[in-house]
Design an enzyme around this catalytic site. Structure first.
Site, PDB file in Angstrom:
ATOM      1  NE  ARG A  37     -18.282   4.455  14.790  1.00 63.08           N
ATOM      2  CZ  ARG A  37     -18.328   3.223  14.320  1.00 63.08           C
ATOM      3  NH1 ARG A  37     -19.268   2.887  13.451  1.00 63.08           N
ATOM      4  NH2 ARG A  37     -17.446   2.325  14.688  1.00 63.08           N
ATOM      5  CE  LYS A 205     -11.854 -17.174  15.450  1.00 62.11           C
ATOM      6  NZ  LYS A 205     -12.161 -16.793  14.055  1.00 62.11           N
ATOM      7  N   GLY A 360     -14.110  -2.659  18.945  1.00 64.97           N
ATOM      8  CA  GLY A 360     -15.559  -2.539  18.823  1.00 64.97           C
ATOM      9  C   GLY A 360     -16.309  -3.163  19.991  1.00 64.97           C
ATOM     10  N   GLY A 383     -10.591  -1.473  14.353  1.00 63.92           N
ATOM     11  CA  GLY A 383      -9.465  -2.009  13.589  1.00 63.92           C
ATOM     12  C   GLY A 383      -8.309  -1.035  13.513  1.00 63.92           C
TER      13      GLY A 383
HETATM   14  P1  ADP Z   1     -12.872  -6.210  20.119  1.00 62.86           P
HETATM   15  O1  ADP Z   1     -14.008  -6.032  19.133  1.00 62.86           O
HETATM   16  O2  ADP Z   1     -13.026  -5.345  21.318  1.00 62.86           O
HETATM   17  O3  ADP Z   1     -11.528  -6.126  19.472  1.00 62.86           O
HETATM   18  P2  ADP Z   1     -12.960  -9.065  19.851  1.00 62.86           P
HETATM   19  O4  ADP Z   1     -13.825  -8.950  18.637  1.00 62.86           O
HETATM   20  O5  ADP Z   1     -11.569  -9.520  19.672  1.00 62.86           O
HETATM   21  O6  ADP Z   1     -12.989  -7.703  20.692  1.00 62.86           O
HETATM   22  O7  ADP Z   1     -13.607 -10.065  20.902  1.00 62.86           O
HETATM   23  C1  ADP Z   1     -14.972 -10.096  21.208  1.00 62.86           C
HETATM   24  C2  ADP Z   1     -15.500 -11.480  21.014  1.00 62.86           C
HETATM   25  O8  ADP Z   1     -14.801 -12.404  21.822  1.00 62.86           O
HETATM   26  C3  ADP Z   1     -16.947 -11.581  21.396  1.00 62.86           C
HETATM   27  O9  ADP Z   1     -17.673 -12.036  20.291  1.00 62.86           O
HETATM   28  C4  ADP Z   1     -16.946 -12.615  22.517  1.00 62.86           C
HETATM   29  O10 ADP Z   1     -18.061 -13.468  22.461  1.00 62.86           O
HETATM   30  C5  ADP Z   1     -15.699 -13.388  22.254  1.00 62.86           C
HETATM   31  N1  ADP Z   1     -15.206 -14.058  23.455  1.00 62.86           N
HETATM   32  C6  ADP Z   1     -14.722 -13.510  24.573  1.00 62.86           C
HETATM   33  N2  ADP Z   1     -14.423 -14.426  25.488  1.00 62.86           N
HETATM   34  C7  ADP Z   1     -14.734 -15.626  24.948  1.00 62.86           C
HETATM   35  C8  ADP Z   1     -14.668 -16.982  25.399  1.00 62.86           C
HETATM   36  N3  ADP Z   1     -14.203 -17.274  26.623  1.00 62.86           N
HETATM   37  N4  ADP Z   1     -15.066 -17.951  24.557  1.00 62.86           N
HETATM   38  C9  ADP Z   1     -15.536 -17.646  23.337  1.00 62.86           C
HETATM   39  N5  ADP Z   1     -15.621 -16.421  22.849  1.00 62.86           N
HETATM   40  C10 ADP Z   1     -15.229 -15.397  23.637  1.00 62.86           C
HETATM   41 MG    MG Z   2     -14.845  -7.371  17.690  1.00 61.77          MG
END
Ligand code: ADP
Ligand code: MG
Length: 403
Positions: A37, A205, A360, A383
């Protein structure tokens, strides 16, 4: 861009407060474990220094919640800044630190700056006025400068004193070069993408990502779904998925998104096979499951399977724009990072496409995959990039002076 850029400002001999993202990870001993960063902001700082600005850097670190917390001091950043500014005039020898971000000491230090010198302010969030966007606190920050530049894209989705409030007390507020780069890439991807435009949305989610899914369905040619949210979509289609993560209260919104895709002629691809585990652990037993029958009851899906990798990779190979947010599986566990790594490689192989990755966990996974340098644009704002793709107005961008 409709907002002023730092390139539009006359910086010479002006006190320029630059809001930067120095929210770097620190070890227990207070050492910076990843300076990405800080490095990403250097072009903006260098630009200002070379034009003989008096540079004041403002940032937050961690969540001190309005109190002074020694372990969250920005002081360790001074040495790293000096290192990274080595070779930029004699800027490296001219970085000072103000022990408070507002008040008489900071004011005196900013008034005494010479052109080409830099002053790093202590953590903005040591004052509750920062996150509360208190006008009095914003006015005190503004008292330190003649011009304001926001280069902290990752903080632009929050209306805080240093991202929004301050602009009401400064004559001109402009975007820094990193901010400009983010807005250009993300802006072009959503408003005038090269087609085919493929989006890949993963992560845990549906509830976190439904807004971006709905916004992207208005724009993309194909939407590929992976990660934990997959199983809510599969359940919405009537498939049972064992112990996999499912948001039972989101079956309707998942169904509605799939209906919207069908109405709009957007290709909506769900995983066709899955890596199942007998527990959520690095040493779980695994098996690949495919087909649309019920998953074995005691197993949970933690990654996409090889047939899905192939299906998604073919789609990505045909794309002219790819936007990716959210890992395809539990990528923080090496046993379930294969799908995510394979998708990162598919993006990297498509040299003809504009490829954009944000989020992230996604960016962390991308760096692990070893192909980060083959991606067109890696967004620094988790975000913020998501909210931008959702079509929301970012308060820190809206507050900048119109061109
Ligand atoms: P980003 O930070 O890139 O936006 P997210 O925070 O939405 O991504 O997603 C990352 C999380 O999703 C991680 O903690 C990972 O463990 C979880 N995850 C990914 N696939 C699965 C799965 N099949 N079951 C449970 N958790 C999952
Ligand atoms: Mg995340």
């Amino acid at each position: 861009m409709a907002k002023l850029s730092i390139r539009d400002l006359d910086l010479t001999a002006k006190r320029v407060l630059i809001r930067v993202d120095f929210n770097v990870p620190l070890s227990k001993e207070g050492a910076i474990t990843d300076d990405t960063r800080i490095r990403e902001t250097i072009p903006t700082i260098e630009y200002a220094l070379r034009r003989k600005a008096k540079v004041i850097l403002a940032a937050h670190l961690g969540r001190p919640k309005g109190k002074k917390v020694d372990s969250m001091s920005l002081r360790p950043v001074v040495a790293r800044l000096r290192m990274l500014l080595d070779g930029v005039l004699d800027a490296d020898e001219n970085v000072a630190f103000a022990p408070d971000c507002v008040g008489p000491v900071a004011e005196e230090m900013s008034n005494n700056l010479e052109p080409g010198q830099t002053l790093l302010l202590e953590n903005l969030r040591f004052h509750s006025g920062e996150e509360a966007n208190d006008p009095e606190f914003a006015r005190k920050l503004a008292a330190l400068c003649d011009l304001y530049v926001n280069d902290a894209f990752g903080a632009a989705h929050r209306a805080h004193a240093s991202t929004e409030g301050i602009t009401h007390f400064v004559a001109q507020s402009a975007a820094g070069m990193l901010m400009e780069k983010e807005l250009n890439y993300l802006g072009k991807a959503v408003s005038e993408p090269f087609r085919p435009f493929v989006a890949i949305i993963g992560g845990a989610k549906v509830s976190d990502k439904i807004e971006v899914i709905n916004a992207l369905l208005d724009r993309v040619d194909s939407l590929l779904i992976g990660g934990g949210m997959t199983y809510t979509f599969l359940n919405a289609n009537g498939q049972t998925t064992g112990k996999s993560l499912v948001e039972m209260d989101k079956l309707n919104v998942a169904k509605a998104a799939m209906d919207k895709a069908a109405e709009r002629g957007v290709k909506f691809l769900l995983p066709v096979d899955h890596v199942l585990a007998d527990k959520f652990a690095a040493d779980a037993r695994t098996q690949v499951f495919s087909g649309d029958g019920p998953f074995p009851e005691d197993w949970m899906a933690l990654d996409i399977g090889p047939a899905t990798v192939k299906l998604f990779s073919e789609e990505i190979a045909e794309a002219a724009t790819v936007v990716w947010n959210g890992p395809m599986g539990v990528a923080e566990l090496p046993a379930f990072a294969k799908g995510t790594n394979a998708i990162a490689n598919a993006l990297a192989r498509n040299n003809d496409a504009i490829t954009i990755v944000g989020g992230g966990d996604s960016v962390a996974a991308l760096h692990h995959s070893g192909v980060a340098d083959k991606i067109t644009h890696i967004s620094t704002g988790g975000g913020a990039s998501l909210e931008f793709l959702e079509g929301k107005v970012l308060p820190g961008v809206a507050a900048l002076t119109d061109k």
